[in-house]
Scaffold this motif. Structure first.
Motif, PDB file in Angstrom:
ATOM      1  N   ALA A  50       0.834  -1.203   0.000  1.00 59.51           N
ATOM      2  CA  ALA A  50       0.000   0.000   0.000  1.00 59.51           C
ATOM      3  C   ALA A  50       0.869   1.254   0.000  1.00 59.51           C
TER       4      ALA A  50
ATOM      5  N   ARG B 246       2.388   1.721  -3.424  1.00 58.67           N
ATOM      6  CA  ARG B 246       1.386   2.134  -4.405  1.00 58.67           C
ATOM      7  C   ARG B 246       0.964   3.592  -4.197  1.00 58.67           C
ATOM      8  N   ILE B 247       0.712   3.958  -2.947  1.00 59.00           N
ATOM      9  CA  ILE B 247       0.343   5.351  -2.667  1.00 59.00           C
ATOM     10  C   ILE B 247       1.508   6.251  -3.064  1.00 59.00           C
TER      11      ILE B 247
ATOM     12  N   LEU C  97       3.665   5.722  -5.482  1.00 56.02           N
ATOM     13  CA  LEU C  97       3.675   5.845  -6.946  1.00 56.02           C
ATOM     14  C   LEU C  97       2.650   6.875  -7.406  1.00 56.02           C
TER      15      LEU C  97
END
Lengths: 389, 389
Positions: free
Chosen positions: A260, A263-264, A266
Motif C-alpha cells: 500500500a 502504491r500510494i 507511486l
C-alpha cells in the motif's frame, strides 16, 4: 551520415552503459564506430593485483608528477586494457570505446551526446563543449537526482533542463534537444549482462527512437515515452517513497501494508509531476515504464534509503534513536546516503509547502514528519488519505 | 431506508471482511445495523483449547447427530463467541454480524450482497437466493479466480459475470448490478487491523461509492474505479506473473531483472484485459490501484506461486527437477497450489493461442514454456519483446 556518439562520464554507471553503446555503435551502420568517452583524468597503479589511486587530496612530491611516481593516467589504462579498473573493475569494455581526458575533443563533431556525470560537474565541464558538437546535436542525460530552487516557490529543477541551459545559444534558445534514460538499473548488474529494462523520456519521438537504437541490446530492453519530466522526476521521487517502505520493514509490517505504501507513493510521484510540471507532457503510462513502477519496486526492496529507514525505525522502537548521518556512516561503510536522497525528501516537502498543496501529498508529508519532525514511525499509516465516497 | 447488507461466505477472507463491514454497518446510519453472514454449516468442538471438526467425510454414528456426539453448530459458536473459531481464530467479530446457515434467510430483503464463497459453491447456493433479495439489490464479489470457456475461443469468464448470470430474470436481463473488491489483502493481516488498501471495480460510480462506504475503515482504505473486468482480471493474472518472479528468485537474478519481469507482467495483464474485455471499460488507472500494482507486488514477493516457482527453478538447476504437484505437496504442507493458480497460466495460454495473439504476450508465453513445456528457467529473459525503434 552515421551518428557520432560521445559519452560524457565514466563512473560506475557511465562505464556500464558504455558496454551497451559500444556494442551498438560497432554493430549498427547508423553509428560511427568510434565512441569517445570523457574521463575525469586520474592516476592509477596496480598494487597486489588491485588498482589504486593516490590518497584523496595527495600531491606528487615537489617537481615530480604522478607518472614519475609510477602511476599511469586512467585514460591510458582504459584504452590499453579496455577496462575501467577503478569504477567498473572486471568488466571488459568494447574496444571501440576510446577514453579521452579532454571533453572538447570528446564531443568534437558529436551528433549524439550521453551525459552521465555527477551533477556538480555540470557547470565546470559543459561550457567547455561550446561550439564543438555538431549543429542539431541531441543529448541524453543518465544523471539521477534533482535540484530545487533555493527560494520563492522552491520549484524542482530537472537536471536535463540544467544541462540544456548550459548549452544555450547567445539568444537563449536551446541548442540541444535533451532526452533522459532512467530505469531499474543497478549499474554492476547491467554491466554483467543481467537482463534489465530502461526508459527513454524524450520530447520528440524520432529522437527517442534514436536513443533506443543506441542503448537497446538483448539484455537491456529500452523503450521511449515522450515525457522527459515524468521519467526524470520518477528517478528522484522514488527515494522519498523508499523511506516509507523502509519504515514499514523496520516496524515489521506485512506485505499488505508495504504494498500500500509503495502504491500510494507511486500515485504521489505521479501527482507531484503533474503539480510541478503540468506544463510539460506528463503521461500516465510513464509510471508503468521501467523508470516508474520497476525502479520504485527495486528501490523499495533493495535500495540504500530503504535500508537506512528500516534501521531508523528499529532504533526508535528499541529506545535508541539515531540520527540519519550516524546510521549512514555505520551502515554504509562511510558511503553517504547522499544529499539528494534523504535531502530529496526535505526539498520535496519544501516545494509542496511553498505551493500550498500539502493535503494532496499525505504519504510524502507523513514520511517527512517521521524522518525529520520526530513523529513515530507507526504514524506512517496515519496519512490523511482522500475520501473516495 | 437504510441498506440491508448480507455477507454470503464466512471463510478466512469472508470472516476478515466481516470485521470491516460490521463496524461500518453499526456506526453509519446508511446501513441497517444487523448483517447476516451465511455460513456453510459445520459441527465443531473444543479439544485441548483448539476447535476441531469431524474428520473429512466422517459421519456421525447410526441414528445420532454430531450434536449428540458433543459437537456444536459452527453458526451457534460464532454467534455466542463472536469468533469464527475455524477460519479466523483469535479475531473478535463485531457483534452485529449474525451467522446464519440458511442463505435464503440471509439475503431476505437484502439491498447489498457481498459474495465471498469458493466458486464451486456458486451453482448450488446462488439459485436459493432467487426472489429473496430486494428489487434493485446490488452485489459485490470478493471471489478471486477466473473461469475459462472450455472450447472454441477459450475466453476468460469473470466470476462476477457468473454470479450475475445465476441471478438473471426469466427474460435474461441482469437483476443485480455487480461490483468486485480486489487488492493486496492477506486476510489475516486485514483482520488484525494492519493497514491495507483495496479497490472496488464497479459499473456505476454511485454503487462504487456505496461499497466504499461499506468497506472503508481507518485501516482499510478502499477506492472505486469504474472497471469491473480490469479489477477482477488483475486478481487472477497476477498468479501467472508470480511464476516468472519466482523463476527469477530461484535463478538468483538481481533486482533489475525481477523488477523488469514484474513490470512486463503488469503490462501484459493490462493488455490481456484489453484484448479479451475490450468491450468493457478497461481503464489504465486500474493497474495503478491496489488491485493492480500493489496486489502484484505482494504476490511476486510473498505469495505461494512465487515460492513454488522459486523451488521449481532451483530443482532444475540442481539437476533434480520436480513436478509442480510434488513441489506443492512438499512445500505447502499438503495445501494445494490450487487449480486456479498454476492452472491459470495454462488456461491463459490456451485463450491467447485460440485468439491468435501469442506474439503480444512474450512474458506469459515464456513462463508457460518454462512451467509446462520443458524450457529452461534461464530462458525467462529470452522473451521476444516488441521493438521500440
Amino acid at each position: 551520415m552515421p551518428e557520432k556518439v560521445a559519452l560524457i562520464g565514466s563512473g560506475n554507471w557511465g562505464s556500464a552503459i558504455a558496454t551497451k553503446i559500444g556494442v551498438n555503435a560497432s554493430a549498427c551502420a547508423d553509428f560511427d564506430d568510434k565512441v569517445y568517452m570523457w574521463v575525469f583524468e586520474e592516476y592509477v597503479k596496480e598494487e597486489d593485483g588491485k588498482w589504486v589511486r593516490p590518497a584523496r587530496g595527495a600531491k606528487p612530491p615537489e617537481g615530480k608528477t604522478w607518472v614519475d611516481e609510477g602511476y599511469t593516467p586512467l585514460t591510458q589504462v582504459i584504452n590499453e586494457k579496455h577496462e575501467n579498473v577503478i569504477y567498473l573493475p572486471g568488466i571488459e569494455l568494447p574496444h571501440n570505446i576510446v577514453a579521452c581526458p579532454d571533453v572538447a575533443t570528446c564531443v568534437d563533431g558529436a551528433t549524439m551526446m550521453v551525459f552521465v556525470i555527477p551533477h556538480n560537474f555540470l557547470a565546470p565541464i559543459v561550457p567547455k563543449m561550446e561550439g564543438k558538437f555538431a549543429k542539431g546535436a541531441i543529448g541524453c542525460s543518465l544523471i539521477k537526482g534533482i535540484e530545487f530552487e533555493k527560494e520563492g516557490d522552491m520549484k524542482p529543477i530537472l537536471i536535463s533542463d540544467l544541462l540544456q541551459a548550459e548549452m544555450k545559444k547567445s539568444d537563449g534558445a536551446p541548442v540541444v534537444d535533451m532526452s533522459v534514460l532512467m530505469g531499474a538499473n543497478v549499474a554492476n548488474e547491467v554491466a554483467k549482462g543481467d537482463f534489465a529494462e530502461a526508459t527513454i523520456g524524450c520530447t520528440k519521438p524520432e529522437n527517442g527512437l534514436k536513443w533506443c537504437k543506441l542503448f537497446n541490446t538483448k539484455d537491456f530492453a529500452v523503450q521511449a515515452v515522450t515525457d522527459v519530466a515524468g521519467a526524470e522526476l520518477c528517478g528522484a521521487m522514488k527515494n522519498v517513497v523508499a523511506l516509507g517502505a523502509g519504515f514499514c520493514d523496520g516496524l515489521g509490517y506485512g506485505g499488505n501494508t508495504k504494498a500500500a505504501i509503495i502504491r500510494i507513493g507511486l500515485k504521489e510521484m505521479q501527482k507531484f509531476c503533474k503539480v510541478f510540471y503540468g506544463d510539460r507532457q506528463i503521461k500516465d503510462e510513464t509510471f508503468l515504464e521501467s523508470c516508474g513502477v520497476a525502479d520504485l519496486v527495486t528501490t523499495c526492496f533493495g535500495g540504500r534509503n530503504r535500508k537506512c529507514a528500516d534501521i531508523f525505525a528499529k532504533n526508535i522502537a528499541a529506545g535508541t534513536p539515531k540520527a540519519w548521518d550516524v546510521i549512514e556512516a555505520e551502515e554504509l561503510n562511510g558511503q553517504k546516503l547522499q544529499g539528494e536522497r534523504t535531502g530529496t525528501a526535505q526539498d520535496v516537502m519544501k516545494a509542496i509547502k511553498a505551493k500550498g498543496v500539502v493535503d494532496a501529498f499525505p504519504l510524502f508529508s507523513q514520511i517527512h514528519k517521521i524522518a525529520f519532525e520526530g513523529a513515530k514511525p507507526e504514524t506512517i499509516i496515519d496519512m490523511k488519505l482522500e475520501k473516495y465516497y
